[in-house]
Design a protein around this motif. Structure first.
Motif, PDB file in Angstrom:
ATOM      1  N   ARG A 131       0.830  -1.215   0.000  1.00 11.44           N
ATOM      2  CA  ARG A 131       0.000   0.000   0.000  1.00 11.44           C
ATOM      3  C   ARG A 131       0.864   1.265   0.000  1.00 11.44           C
ATOM      4  N   TYR A 132       2.129   1.159   0.422  1.00  8.51           N
ATOM      5  CA  TYR A 132       2.998   2.326   0.496  1.00  8.51           C
ATOM      6  C   TYR A 132       3.944   2.457  -0.693  1.00  8.51           C
ATOM      7  N   ARG A 148     -14.052  -3.624  -0.292  1.00  4.02           N
ATOM      8  CA  ARG A 148     -13.264  -2.429  -0.537  1.00  4.02           C
ATOM      9  C   ARG A 148     -14.124  -1.219  -0.188  1.00  4.02           C
ATOM     10  N   GLU A 181      -5.473   5.245  -4.757  1.00  4.52           N
ATOM     11  CA  GLU A 181      -5.747   3.897  -4.241  1.00  4.52           C
ATOM     12  C   GLU A 181      -6.511   3.060  -5.260  1.00  4.52           C
ATOM     13  N   LEU A 205      -4.225   0.827  -6.873  1.00  7.07           N
ATOM     14  CA  LEU A 205      -3.875  -0.270  -5.973  1.00  7.07           C
ATOM     15  C   LEU A 205      -4.958  -1.342  -5.998  1.00  7.07           C
ATOM     16  N   TYR A 206      -6.230  -0.902  -6.067  1.00  4.69           N
ATOM     17  CA  TYR A 206      -7.350  -1.842  -5.993  1.00  4.69           C
ATOM     18  C   TYR A 206      -7.595  -2.586  -7.301  1.00  4.69           C
ATOM     19  N   ARG A 257      -3.617  -5.796  -3.840  1.00  3.85           N
ATOM     20  CA  ARG A 257      -4.984  -5.505  -3.413  1.00  3.85           C
ATOM     21  C   ARG A 257      -5.973  -5.720  -4.556  1.00  3.85           C
TER      22      ARG A 257
END
Length: 604
Positions: free
Chosen positions: A156-157, A495, A504, A507-508, A520
């Motif tokens: 996530r980072y 989510r 994000e 990311l998803y 993710r």
């Protein structure tokens, strides 16, 4: 892993002349930053609008988690840590107000400054910012944290690191981050990265941290004691540096917070009924109405509180792993969605009290509109016409059943789609052209009784199509490992989405990490259309363009049939000790990790 994650970043300390030159071309420093427009709160605000600045300090609470933990470092990819830690023990340069779509105010940083085009952002640290051991938070800590989390931290980072061109110290307490792509949100995302203490990890491998390597933070709480897999006890740091800054006034009021771990949700609920826990969140409306009538509720010792919100529904349901055949065929995914008898399952599990999620952003202005795409949404989708699945342009709606147990009409439609996809029935078994039967495994966590009930009903419907279903229930650690390794066919999925979606989304469901272990993007979608809509969101300069891009993304994801949606959570439900109080003013985002217990207090 993307090579961007490993790209070296130039760390520079500039001279006085370059600082002067940069400041002449920049905007003025400010106390906050909003995605669009200006922050709602003025520079002299006293506290967040949903916090009580006069809330008393004190009291002890006990919360419950299911499963266990083998790490106390929530910033690593490996291991399982209590999810609460990154909210309670560590801080970022800026903090988010949950009463605005996406606005940040100073936390470790006293001010923020950006270029007019947001190609860079500069933060000035507060002079009194301190870690829990009393050492100052420095620019060196900030730079080290961004690089370490960006290369060794949780996935996530890592995405932000690949978008940073340089990170440099521009003064005794200032740090500037310059980006390598146009993306207005990056300045805000940069403000939300947790800051760790560099000195703690000198001579140690951050990614190889053991359970006893508890990362030092600057947050209001420190870990006081723990027993592996059983409990974690946190105490409020009486010397916490930030207790008087506006963003923190009236927050983090409880002296001691303990997290107890239970084998499953049923055992946890019984512990709450017995008075061993201070509060629980309930996500089932029927259970809320029928099972929260135990003696402590009747006596008034336990209070049932409902917290409304204005955020999108997000997506909850069963995600399909499209990396595997036959789930890579949209016709199969549509057939599996048709076979999921939502109306009957919802009535069985929630008493029909929770409406179905209709899209990823349903319940908000960002949701796709019914019918054919039009206006700016159509303009965004048209260049990708050759890559669009049926329903993306002309409109798509989830199938509806008749509420009966058999769901005959939808089963017939599902059977027809499976035939079109090359599957036929032989001796009651669905097989492909090679004679291989259609088998699938649904992965569940132990103790998730609601999902187990839904799967039991679903499996009966699938058997009428000739599909063989196996259910695997595993403990939390195994579940985390299996999903991280993308080892599933179908599995429950959640989510949560915000009123200001941004990076994000990559990311998803972005292509870049679709096949990376620990991604993710559980469904494995790798679509130029999805990527294009996310890009359009991130480069929007007006609210109108942003809404159009988000509605287009919502339409593409929903019509992609990647998830079988189930019921929505349109209100937060918290049952709690009557001594726990909260402000009358509620944030637009309602309940969440940053609401309870963050702005609650103990009055007893």
């Amino acid at each position: 892993m993307s090579p961007d994650f490993l790209r070296p970043v130039r760390t520079m300390i500039t001279g006085i002349a370059s600082v002067f030159a940069a400041s002449m071309a920049s905007a003025e420093s400010a106390h906050g930053i909003a995605m669009y427009g200006d922050p709602a709160l003025p520079p002299d605000f006293v506290s967040l609008p949903y916090a009580n600045p006069d809330a008393p300090k004190g009291g002890k609470v006990v919360f419950g988690n299911t499963g266990g933990f083998n790490s106390l470092n929530p910033f690593l990819q490996k291991g399982t840590s209590p999810w609460q830690l990154r909210f309670w023990t560590h801080e970022s340069l800026m903090g988010r107000s949950w009463d605005e779509p996406f606005t940040l105010y100073g936390l470790l940083a006293e001010s923020v400054e950006t270029a007019p085009d947001r190609s860079w952002v500069e933060f000035t640290l507060r002079e009194n910012a301190r870690f829990s051991d009393g050492s100052p938070v420095t620019v060196d800590d900030v730079i080290w944290s961004y690089e370490t989390l960006g290369t060794e931290g949780h996935l996530r980072y890592r995405g932000l690191w690949g978008k940073i061109d340089s990170i440099e110290q521009t003064g005794p307490r200032t740090v500037r981050i310059t980006f390598n792509e146009a993306d207005r949100e990056l300045a805000l995302i940069a403000g939300l990265r947790p800051i760790l203490q560099k000195a703690q990890w000198q001579g140690k491998g951050f990614a190889d941290a053991q359970l006893h390597d508890v990362p030092i933070g600057s947050g209001p709480y420190v870990i006081d004691s723990y027993e592996a897999g059983r409990y974690v006890n946190l105490r409020r740091n009486l010397d916490y540096w930030g207790k008087d800054i506006p963003f923190r006034r009236g927050t983090m009021n409880l002296d001691d917070m303990r997290i107890e771990f239970y084998g499953d949700g049923t055992v946890l609920f019984e512990a709450f009924k017995a008075g061993e826990l201070s509060a629980v969140r309930e996500f089932n409306a029927d259970k809320w109405d029928t099972q929260y009538n135990f003696p402590a509720v009747q006596r008034g010792d336990v209070i049932k509180t409902e917290i409304p919100h204005g955020k999108p529904s997000g997506m909850t349901g069963f995600v399909m792993n499209t990396r595997k055949a036959p789930f890579d065929d949209w016709r199969v995914r549509e057939a599996l969605t048709l076979a999921f008898n939502f109306e009957f399952i919802n009535d069985t599990i929630t008493g029909g009290a929770q409406p179905r999620i209709t899209s990823y952003f349903s319940g908000s202005d960002l949701a796709m509109q019914p019918g054919p795409a039009s206006g700016k949404v159509a303009d965004l989708l048209q260049p990708f016409a050759d890559d669009l699945m049926p329903g993306m342009l002309e409109g798509y709606a989830l199938p509806q059943g008749d509420g009966s147990a058999r769901n005959r009409s939808n089963i017939r439609k599902a059977s027809k789609l499976l035939t079109e996809a090359g599957w036929i029935i032989q001796d009651g078994v669905l097989v492909n052209q090679m004679g291989k039967p259609f088998k699938m495994t649904i992965l569940l966590q132990q103790g998730d009784s609601e999902m187990a009930t839904a799967v039991e009903i679903y499996a009966r419907a699938l058997s009428r199509l000739g599909i063989q279903v196996m259910t695997e229930q595993v403990d939390n650690a195994q579940y985390t490992g299996r999903t991280a390794e993308l080892d599933f066919d179908l599995t429950p999925f959640r989510r949560a989405l915000s009123l200001s979606p941004g990076n994000e989304q990559r990311l998803y469901w972005g292509s870049e990490n679709a096949n990376a272990p620990g991604t993710r993007n559980l469904m494995g979608v790798a679509s130029p259309v999805v990527d294009g809509m996310i890009d359009a969101m991130l480069t929007s300069e007006t609210r109108e363009d942003f809404v159009a891009a988000t509605r287009a993304l919502d339409r593409v994801l929903t019509a992609g049939r990647y998830v079988i949606p189930i019921w929505s959570f349109d209100v937060g439900r918290i049952a709690h000790d009557s001594a726990l109080k909260f402000p009358k003013t509620l944030p637009i985002y309602g309940d969440g990790p940053q609401y309870m217990p963050e702005v609650w207090w103990h009055d007893g």
